[in-house]
Design a protein around this motif. Structure first.
Motif, PDB file in Angstrom:
ATOM      1  N   ASP B 551     -44.881 -27.438 -26.110  1.00 58.01           N
ATOM      2  CA  ASP B 551     -44.069 -27.688 -27.267  1.00 58.01           C
ATOM      3  C   ASP B 551     -42.385 -27.453 -28.019  1.00 58.01           C
ATOM      4  OD1 ASP B 551     -43.994 -27.364 -29.693  1.00 58.01           O
ATOM      5  OD2 ASP B 551     -44.883 -25.798 -30.633  1.00 58.01           O
ATOM      6  N   PHE B 552     -42.297 -28.703 -27.714  1.00 58.01           N
ATOM      7  CA  PHE B 552     -41.044 -28.712 -27.290  1.00 58.01           C
ATOM      8  C   PHE B 552     -40.641 -29.129 -28.442  1.00 58.01           C
ATOM      9  CE2 PHE B 552     -42.221 -31.475 -23.247  1.00 58.01           C
ATOM     10  CZ  PHE B 552     -42.153 -30.313 -22.176  1.00 58.01           C
ATOM     11  N   GLU B 553     -40.571 -29.045 -29.747  1.00 52.49           N
ATOM     12  CA  GLU B 553     -40.236 -29.271 -30.627  1.00 52.49           C
ATOM     13  C   GLU B 553     -39.801 -28.017 -30.756  1.00 52.49           C
ATOM     14  OE1 GLU B 553     -39.399 -31.450 -32.770  1.00 52.49           O
ATOM     15  OE2 GLU B 553     -39.505 -32.987 -32.119  1.00 52.49           O
ATOM     16  N   SER B 554     -41.091 -26.923 -31.028  1.00 51.37           N
ATOM     17  CA  SER B 554     -40.799 -25.656 -31.314  1.00 51.37           C
ATOM     18  C   SER B 554     -39.656 -24.957 -30.843  1.00 51.37           C
ATOM     19  CB  SER B 554     -41.897 -24.576 -31.422  1.00 51.37           C
ATOM     20  OG  SER B 554     -43.080 -25.288 -32.124  1.00 51.37           O
ATOM     21  N   ALA B 555     -39.907 -25.280 -29.699  1.00 51.64           N
ATOM     22  CA  ALA B 555     -38.513 -24.712 -28.492  1.00 51.64           C
ATOM     23  C   ALA B 555     -36.920 -25.092 -28.480  1.00 51.64           C
ATOM     24  CB  ALA B 555     -39.342 -25.370 -27.128  1.00 51.64           C
ATOM     25  N   GLU B 556     -37.223 -26.305 -29.207  1.00 51.52           N
ATOM     26  CA  GLU B 556     -36.019 -26.786 -29.153  1.00 51.52           C
ATOM     27  C   GLU B 556     -35.619 -25.728 -30.617  1.00 51.52           C
ATOM     28  OE1 GLU B 556     -35.782 -30.865 -29.145  1.00 51.52           O
ATOM     29  OE2 GLU B 556     -33.532 -30.674 -29.116  1.00 51.52           O
ATOM     30  N   SER B 557     -36.283 -26.392 -31.609  1.00 55.27           N
ATOM     31  CA  SER B 557     -35.733 -25.251 -32.896  1.00 55.27           C
ATOM     32  C   SER B 557     -35.191 -24.020 -32.494  1.00 55.27           C
ATOM     33  CB  SER B 557     -37.255 -25.849 -33.986  1.00 55.27           C
ATOM     34  OG  SER B 557     -37.814 -24.139 -34.090  1.00 55.27           O
ATOM     35  N   PHE B 558     -36.134 -22.907 -31.760  1.00 53.56           N
ATOM     36  CA  PHE B 558     -35.873 -21.745 -31.306  1.00 53.56           C
ATOM     37  C   PHE B 558     -34.200 -21.381 -31.236  1.00 53.56           C
ATOM     38  CE2 PHE B 558     -40.304 -20.437 -32.261  1.00 53.56           C
ATOM     39  CZ  PHE B 558     -40.959 -19.574 -32.789  1.00 53.56           C
ATOM     40  N   TYR B 559     -34.688 -22.502 -29.842  1.00 50.58           N
ATOM     41  CA  TYR B 559     -33.066 -22.374 -28.840  1.00 50.58           C
ATOM     42  C   TYR B 559     -31.508 -23.317 -30.288  1.00 50.58           C
ATOM     43  CZ  TYR B 559     -34.892 -22.046 -23.829  1.00 50.58           C
ATOM     44  OH  TYR B 559     -35.261 -22.268 -23.372  1.00 50.58           O
ATOM     45  N   SER B 560     -32.153 -23.715 -31.046  1.00 49.17           N
ATOM     46  CA  SER B 560     -30.851 -23.743 -31.469  1.00 49.17           C
ATOM     47  C   SER B 560     -30.961 -22.822 -32.525  1.00 49.17           C
ATOM     48  CB  SER B 560     -30.686 -25.292 -32.531  1.00 49.17           C
ATOM     49  OG  SER B 560     -31.760 -24.915 -33.242  1.00 49.17           O
ATOM     50  N   ARG B 561     -31.761 -22.430 -33.392  1.00 47.66           N
ATOM     51  CA  ARG B 561     -31.741 -20.903 -33.494  1.00 47.66           C
ATOM     52  C   ARG B 561     -30.871 -19.469 -33.057  1.00 47.66           C
ATOM     53  NH1 ARG B 561     -36.480 -18.878 -36.489  1.00 47.66           N
ATOM     54  NH2 ARG B 561     -35.963 -16.834 -37.408  1.00 47.66           N
ATOM     55  N   ALA B 562     -30.864 -19.621 -31.654  1.00 46.44           N
ATOM     56  CA  ALA B 562     -30.588 -18.839 -31.566  1.00 46.44           C
ATOM     57  C   ALA B 562     -28.756 -19.400 -30.730  1.00 46.44           C
ATOM     58  CB  ALA B 562     -30.798 -18.734 -29.463  1.00 46.44           C
ATOM     59  N   GLU B 563     -28.678 -20.890 -30.270  1.00 51.79           N
ATOM     60  CA  GLU B 563     -27.313 -20.596 -30.420  1.00 51.79           C
ATOM     61  C   GLU B 563     -26.641 -20.623 -31.896  1.00 51.79           C
ATOM     62  OE1 GLU B 563     -27.144 -24.415 -28.113  1.00 51.79           O
ATOM     63  OE2 GLU B 563     -25.185 -24.838 -29.615  1.00 51.79           O
ATOM     64  N   SER B 564     -26.987 -21.012 -33.256  1.00 52.11           N
ATOM     65  CA  SER B 564     -26.812 -20.875 -34.104  1.00 52.11           C
ATOM     66  C   SER B 564     -26.439 -19.032 -34.469  1.00 52.11           C
ATOM     67  CB  SER B 564     -26.954 -21.648 -35.371  1.00 52.11           C
ATOM     68  OG  SER B 564     -28.451 -21.262 -35.280  1.00 52.11           O
ATOM     69  N   THR B 565     -26.863 -18.131 -34.215  1.00 55.03           N
ATOM     70  CA  THR B 565     -27.065 -16.563 -33.959  1.00 55.03           C
ATOM     71  C   THR B 565     -25.114 -16.689 -33.548  1.00 55.03           C
ATOM     72  OG1 THR B 565     -28.783 -16.184 -34.967  1.00 55.03           O
ATOM     73  CG2 THR B 565     -27.517 -14.273 -34.167  1.00 55.03           C
ATOM     74  N   LEU B 566     -25.075 -17.416 -32.588  1.00 53.53           N
ATOM     75  CA  LEU B 566     -23.919 -16.527 -31.623  1.00 53.53           C
ATOM     76  C   LEU B 566     -23.135 -17.144 -31.839  1.00 53.53           C
ATOM     77  CD1 LEU B 566     -25.513 -16.677 -27.642  1.00 53.53           C
ATOM     78  CD2 LEU B 566     -25.616 -14.804 -29.508  1.00 53.53           C
ATOM     79  N   VAL B 567     -23.252 -18.678 -32.096  1.00 54.48           N
ATOM     80  CA  VAL B 567     -21.842 -19.106 -32.931  1.00 54.48           C
ATOM     81  C   VAL B 567     -21.186 -17.811 -34.036  1.00 54.48           C
ATOM     82  CG1 VAL B 567     -21.146 -21.513 -33.763  1.00 54.48           C
ATOM     83  CG2 VAL B 567     -22.429 -21.277 -31.919  1.00 54.48           C
ATOM     84  N   GLU B 568     -22.413 -17.933 -34.760  1.00 54.80           N
ATOM     85  CA  GLU B 568     -22.580 -17.673 -36.211  1.00 54.80           C
ATOM     86  C   GLU B 568     -21.092 -16.044 -35.479  1.00 54.80           C
ATOM     87  OE1 GLU B 568     -22.182 -17.857 -40.509  1.00 54.80           O
ATOM     88  OE2 GLU B 568     -23.153 -19.141 -38.704  1.00 54.80           O
ATOM     89  N   LEU B 569     -21.562 -15.067 -34.969  1.00 57.54           N
ATOM     90  CA  LEU B 569     -21.315 -13.853 -34.535  1.00 57.54           C
ATOM     91  C   LEU B 569     -19.840 -14.186 -33.216  1.00 57.54           C
ATOM     92  CD1 LEU B 569     -24.422 -11.933 -33.273  1.00 57.54           C
ATOM     93  CD2 LEU B 569     -22.592 -11.622 -35.078  1.00 57.54           C
ATOM     94  N   GLU B 570     -19.306 -15.337 -32.946  1.00 56.89           N
ATOM     95  CA  GLU B 570     -18.307 -15.716 -32.417  1.00 56.89           C
ATOM     96  C   GLU B 570     -18.599 -14.625 -31.136  1.00 56.89           C
ATOM     97  OE1 GLU B 570     -14.665 -14.818 -33.842  1.00 56.89           O
ATOM     98  OE2 GLU B 570     -15.271 -15.532 -35.762  1.00 56.89           O
ATOM     99  N   LEU B 571     -20.179 -15.094 -30.970  1.00 56.15           N
ATOM    100  CA  LEU B 571     -20.387 -14.422 -29.147  1.00 56.15           C
ATOM    101  C   LEU B 571     -20.651 -15.386 -28.664  1.00 56.15           C
ATOM    102  CD1 LEU B 571     -22.085 -11.811 -30.397  1.00 56.15           C
ATOM    103  CD2 LEU B 571     -20.547 -11.509 -28.895  1.00 56.15           C
ATOM    104  N   PHE B 572     -20.529 -16.869 -29.428  1.00 58.52           N
ATOM    105  CA  PHE B 572     -21.267 -18.027 -27.730  1.00 58.52           C
ATOM    106  C   PHE B 572     -20.051 -18.877 -27.495  1.00 58.52           C
ATOM    107  CE2 PHE B 572     -22.049 -22.458 -27.173  1.00 58.52           C
ATOM    108  CZ  PHE B 572     -23.794 -22.901 -26.965  1.00 58.52           C
ATOM    109  N   ASP B 573     -20.303 -17.492 -26.089  1.00 64.40           N
ATOM    110  CA  ASP B 573     -18.850 -18.237 -24.738  1.00 64.40           C
ATOM    111  C   ASP B 573     -19.549 -17.575 -24.033  1.00 64.40           C
ATOM    112  OD1 ASP B 573     -18.601 -15.897 -25.076  1.00 64.40           O
ATOM    113  OD2 ASP B 573     -17.006 -15.225 -25.658  1.00 64.40           O
ATOM    114  N   GLY B 574     -18.860 -18.293 -22.462  1.00 69.18           N
ATOM    115  CA  GLY B 574     -19.098 -17.376 -21.101  1.00 69.18           C
ATOM    116  C   GLY B 574     -20.588 -18.204 -20.585  1.00 69.18           C
ATOM    117  N   GLU B 575     -20.357 -17.186 -20.103  1.00 66.83           N
ATOM    118  CA  GLU B 575     -22.024 -17.090 -19.444  1.00 66.83           C
ATOM    119  C   GLU B 575     -22.922 -17.097 -20.041  1.00 66.83           C
ATOM    120  OE1 GLU B 575     -22.173 -14.623 -15.244  1.00 66.83           O
ATOM    121  OE2 GLU B 575     -24.131 -16.292 -15.498  1.00 66.83           O
ATOM    122  N   ARG B 576     -23.427 -16.431 -21.144  1.00 61.16           N
ATOM    123  CA  ARG B 576     -23.910 -16.095 -22.073  1.00 61.16           C
ATOM    124  C   ARG B 576     -24.652 -16.981 -23.036  1.00 61.16           C
ATOM    125  NH1 ARG B 576     -24.855 -11.049 -26.122  1.00 61.16           N
ATOM    126  NH2 ARG B 576     -22.575 -11.159 -26.215  1.00 61.16           N
TER     127      ARG B 576
END
Lengths: 199, 746
Positions: B551-576
């Motif tokens: 279910d690629f559409e949903s996968a994509e939307s979950f991944y992008s939510r995870a990414e925006s959360t991390l970006v928002e938290l300023e944790l989107f860097d490095g290994e993670r």
């Protein structure tokens, strides 16, 4: 005194408490191996000498108490077992301040295979040393032959120089080297057969 | 008797010379090849020399007491003997023509060196001659001494060995770490040239009067045959199964005598031991009587952190040391360069890159490798229960309040006594898995009325089982945790569901997994709001779960939510961040394949481009944190190469593959990844029609290696890969035959 007694014969004779000769012989055969063994496990020279002493003493008393069962294992394994306990005990006694010498300090005393390998190396080492001594001391080999061997091998003198100095041909130099090798091989073979219970 | 040998038989002198490694002229070699008797004689002389070498080795004092073994070397005046080691004697000497002082290293057993020793020595000369670095002793020249021994003359360093230096100079902590970073730099340089030292120890590191280190004695170094897979250069002798290093500084893989597993990380391990000694003045592996020391002794290679010896040692250095000393090479620094990087970061006050091993990993490794004594098992269990609740609560129950105050490992003896009391289990050779069961039972009965405590212990036990692929047991335990937490707060229930999601992912039941992850997501958002790293983690797992269900559409939307959360938290860097980007790139890769099956080639193209961009971004994130030859970069390069290949950008793909192969080879030429990348590369080469002959040779090697490994591991997947490789080889050979045909037809 039969200096070429096999280990089996020695052990048999050792039951007799009055037989100091045999004990002396046993001691001469195994003390250097025990010392080398302990040093290889990371002990200082002094500690290694102590361990060898304690191990031999303990062995004799256990042996005479009839606690060494030949059916259960070889003499070498028995001695290694005693030495191992002595070393652990030494480490306990001096825990904390204990200094390891040499470079094999992480040898695991619980690794039986490793211990027996170290033992076997030391035993072989001892055999080779005795062989060399025997060659030098009471060999039937021509002194000139031994001289060739020493110059050529120990001092790395070029064969032509050896030949000139001893007034023989280079060909003879090589033959002398082969004779020494043959003689040493025979001696080693014989000594190995004397260690019949712990090879 | 047949006697068709070419030319006359060799005389004794000639045979001797050949046996001790001398050159043969053409006539002699032709004769030797045709005359069995001469060959046998050479073998016999070699045997004889080896045996005499063994005798001399056992009688070294005979060598030492003898006078006249001062070696003579033309062009040099020997001044004094500096050192006599297992393989050579080192002299201080003067080079007569230049009047400079040099060190001369000479083979100990001179002309009677066994052929093996001679080869090793010659290799040493060759290796050092190529190295030019201020931290490595420079080789001037090599040659043959008058007695026929090989020698080499090298830079003479006036100074002390590392251990002498530490004792006599008593350097400051900063001086020590700076000096050691320089040692790492020298080793890094050698690694960069494919050279592994394999015998790093204090005696091989000289510190000059300015406090600068010089690494010497590459006597055991082996030219790293990392290029073999591709270039087909000859594989150097590997001294199979033979252990050469020095025990005290030897890595686990050296102690196991497995030459295939020796790579640059073997040196990293030795550097770890040296670093440990340099900063703490203690050896990492010492015997003792306390429980913790006993445990370490059992595990051989899990030393106490250096700060245990000296509390002024900072945590960073603990982490750096222990990472370098990991039993598993994959957990160590990937190279001396990475170790150096962390030391420099520490010196500059920047954060280091190493992370302490996770508990689950430590446990996993221990159980796999060792059967532990009961006490050791308990120690590990307490690690599992962790500092979170472990010590505090358990000891409270035991009414040992002073222990809580100290929380020291040395007090564990008391705990074991209590444990024995509770369980009535006095066995002292319990396996950790059995102990785990006991722990499990015990937590259940003892903490019946305290579900929070019991569930925390059981969560550790469950994750522990999971890390061993002991899925059913993990399932049971973690399911129980969920029951115990029925009344707990949302955060705890969220954690329980998330962990069950992991169980079902491992069971490949993605629908079940999704259910738990969704519950976890709701509960976690309720407790923590969306802006929390735990929430991002659950989102990322959900993305993976959906991707598995295609279910690629949903996968994509979950991944992008995870990414925006991390970006928002300023944790989107490095290994993670890199990991998340890689997941997203693989998702695009899957979507491209799916589009391909629908023959929608525009979409394929755009998906591939997106995947490529993400892989490139992930790679640059890894690059900013890792050393240039970190294996993660190698993997990224391969992934990038593959997207480029699919995009028909073969030139670029080949460059990426070459880089991937270079980096991944530092972990062993025959790793599955290197083999597979070599196959990928060959596909691009075939399309470009470039260097087909060399490619075919490399590919043939890969196929044989894959076939052999498939047999050894009875791995049908690998056997299938080997068949694919063979098929590709046939294609390349056909292309070759055609081009030859064309050429001759012209």
């Amino acid at each position: 005194m039969d200096i070429n007694r096999t280990t089996t014969a020695m052990l048999d004779a050792l039951h007799d408490a009055g037989n100091a000769d045999v004990w002396e012989q046993f001691d001469r055969r195994y003390r250097p191996i025990l010392i080398g063994f302990a040093r290889n496990l990371g002990l200082t020279d002094q500690d290694a000498a102590d361990i060898a002493q304690e191990t031999l003493a303990r062995f004799l008393s256990e042996y005479r108490d009839g606690r060494y069962d030949r059916e259960k294992g070889r003499l070498g394994a028995w001695l290694v077992g005693i030495a191992r306990y002595r070393i652990l005990d030494l480490r306990r006694r001096s825990a904390g301040k204990y200094q390891l010498a040499g470079e094999s300090a992480i040898m695991d005393l619980d690794d039986e295979k490793n211990l027996s390998r170290v033992w076997e190396d030391e035993r072989r080492h001892a055999v080779l040393r005795i062989a060399m001594e025997e060659l030098q001391e009471n060999s039937r080999t021509d002194p000139k032959t031994i001289k060739v061997f020493e110059m050529l091998m120990v001092h790395s003198v070029p064969p032509q120089v050896v030949a000139d100095e001893l007034e023989i041909s280079v060909h003879d130099v090589y033959l002398a080297k082969s004779r020494v090798a043959q003689r040493l091989r025979k001696i080693v073979e014989r000594i190995e057969s004397e260690y019949d219970d712990d090879a | 008797m047949m006697h068709d040998a070419i030319g006359p038989c060799l005389d004794r002198m000639q045979l001797e010379r050949i046996a001790s490694g001398g050159r043969t002229d053409e006539k002699q070699s032709m004769h030797l090849e045709s005359c069995r008797s001469c060959r046998d004689q050479v073998d016999a002389i070699r045997n004889e020399n080896d045996f005499l070498g063994e005798i001399i080795g056992a009688n070294t004092d005979l060598l030492q007491t003898s006078q006249g073994d001062q070696h003579e070397v033309d062009g040099y005046r020997v001044i004094s003997e500096i050192h006599r080691g297992g393989q050579g004697i080192v002299y201080e000497a003067e080079q007569i023509s230049t009047r400079r002082t040099v060190a001369i290293k000479m083979m100990l057993q001179g002309r009677f060196a066994t052929s093996k020793q001679r080869r090793r020595f010659e290799q040493e000369v060759e290796v050092i001659a190529g190295l030019r670095h201020p931290g490595i002793v420079t080789l001037y020249e090599s040659g043959t001494a008058r007695g026929g021994e090989i020698y080499f003359a090298m830079e003479f360093v006036r100074g002390a060995t590392l251990d002498q230096w530490l004792r006599s100079v008593e350097p400051s902590p900063g001086q020590r770490v700076r000096m050691f970073a320089d040692v790492c730099d020298a080793v890094r340089y050698a690694h960069g040239r494919g050279i592994i030292h394999r015998d790093l120890k204090p005696g091989n590191i000289l510190i000059d009067e300015d406090g600068k280190p010089h690494v010497l004695d590459f006597g055991l170094a082996r030219v790293n045959d990392s290029q073999v897979g591709v270039s087909g250069s000859e594989r150097l002798e590997t001294m199979a199964g033979e252990f050469l290093g020095t025990f005290a500084y030897a890595s686990p893989e050296q102690l196991e005598g497995d030459p295939d597993r020796i790579d640059v990380r073997t040196d990293v391990f030795a550097l770890g031991i040296l670093l440990y000694e340099v900063i703490s003045d203690e050896r990492p592996f010492e015997m003792g009587r306390s429980l913790t020391e006993l445990v370490h002794n059992r595990l051989e290679c899990t030393p106490a952190p250096p700060s245990r010896h000296d509390s002024s040692i900072p945590l960073d250095l603990d982490v750096i040391c222990l990472k370098a000393l990991s039993v598993d090479p994959d957990r160590r620094y990937g190279s001396a360069g990475e170790l150096e990087e962390d030391l420099r970061r520490h010196l500059d006050g920047r954060p280091i890159l190493a992370r302490a091993d996770s508990t689950a990993y430590v446990l996993g490794r221990m159980v796999r490798r060792y059967k532990l004594a009961f006490g050791a098992a308990m120690f590990i269990l307490l690690l599992a229960v962790g500092s979170a609740v472990g010590f505090g609560i358990l000891f409270t129950r035991a009414e040992a309040k002073q222990v809580i105050a100290e929380q020291r490992l040395s007090a564990l003896g008391d705990f074991i006594g209590l444990f024995n009391f509770y369980t009535g289990h006095g066995k002292d050779d319990l396996r950790v898995s059995e102990a785990m069961e006991l722990m499990d039972e015990w937590a259940m009965t003892e903490y019946q009325d305290q579900p929070e405590v019991a569930s925390t212990i059981l969560t550790s036990v469950g994750l522990f089982h999971l890390s061993f692929d002991n899925i059913d047991r993990a399932h049971e335990v973690l399911e129980h945790v969920l029951e115990l937490r029925a009344e707990s707060d949302a955060r705890e229930r969220g954690e329980a569901h998330h962990n069950l999601g992991r169980v079902w992912m491992d069971k490949r039941d993605y629908a079940e997994a999704e259910g738990h992850y969704l519950s976890a997501l709701d509960l976690r958002i309720m407790a923590l709001t969306e802006m929390d790293p735990d929430v991002a983690m659950t989102l990322q797992h959900l993305g993976a779960c959906k991707r598995k269900q295609k279910d690629f559409e949903s996968a994509e939307s979950f991944y992008s939510r995870a990414e925006s959360t991390l970006v928002e938290l300023e944790l989107f860097d490095g290994e993670r961040a890199a990991r998340l980007l890689n997941s997203r790139a693989w998702l695009q890769n899957d979507r491209a394949l799916e589009a391909g099956s629908r023959e929608d080639f525009d979409e394929v193209q755009s998906r591939r481009l997106q995947a490529l961009t993400m892989f490139l971004d992930a790679a640059s994130m890894i690059r900013s944190e890792a050393a240039p030859d970190d294996f993660r970069i190698g993997r990224s390069e391969r992934a990038i190469g593959t997207q480029l290949r699919w995009l028909d950008r073969h030139e670029e793909a080949i460059e990426r593959y070459d880089e991937a192969i270079r980096i991944l080879s530092t972990k062993g030429v025959e790793s599955d990844e290197v083999l597979a990348t070599t196959v990928d590369r060959a596909r691009s080469m075939l399309i470009l029609g470039r260097d087909l002959e060399t490619t075919a040779v490399a590919l043939g090697r890969v196929a044989s290696a894959q076939e052999r490994l498939a047999r050894e591991r009875s791995d049908p997947g690998l056997a299938e890969q080997a068949r694919t490789t063979r098929a590709l080889l046939v294609e390349i050979e056909t292309a070759l035959a055609m081009s030859v045909g064309e050429a001759s037809g012209r």
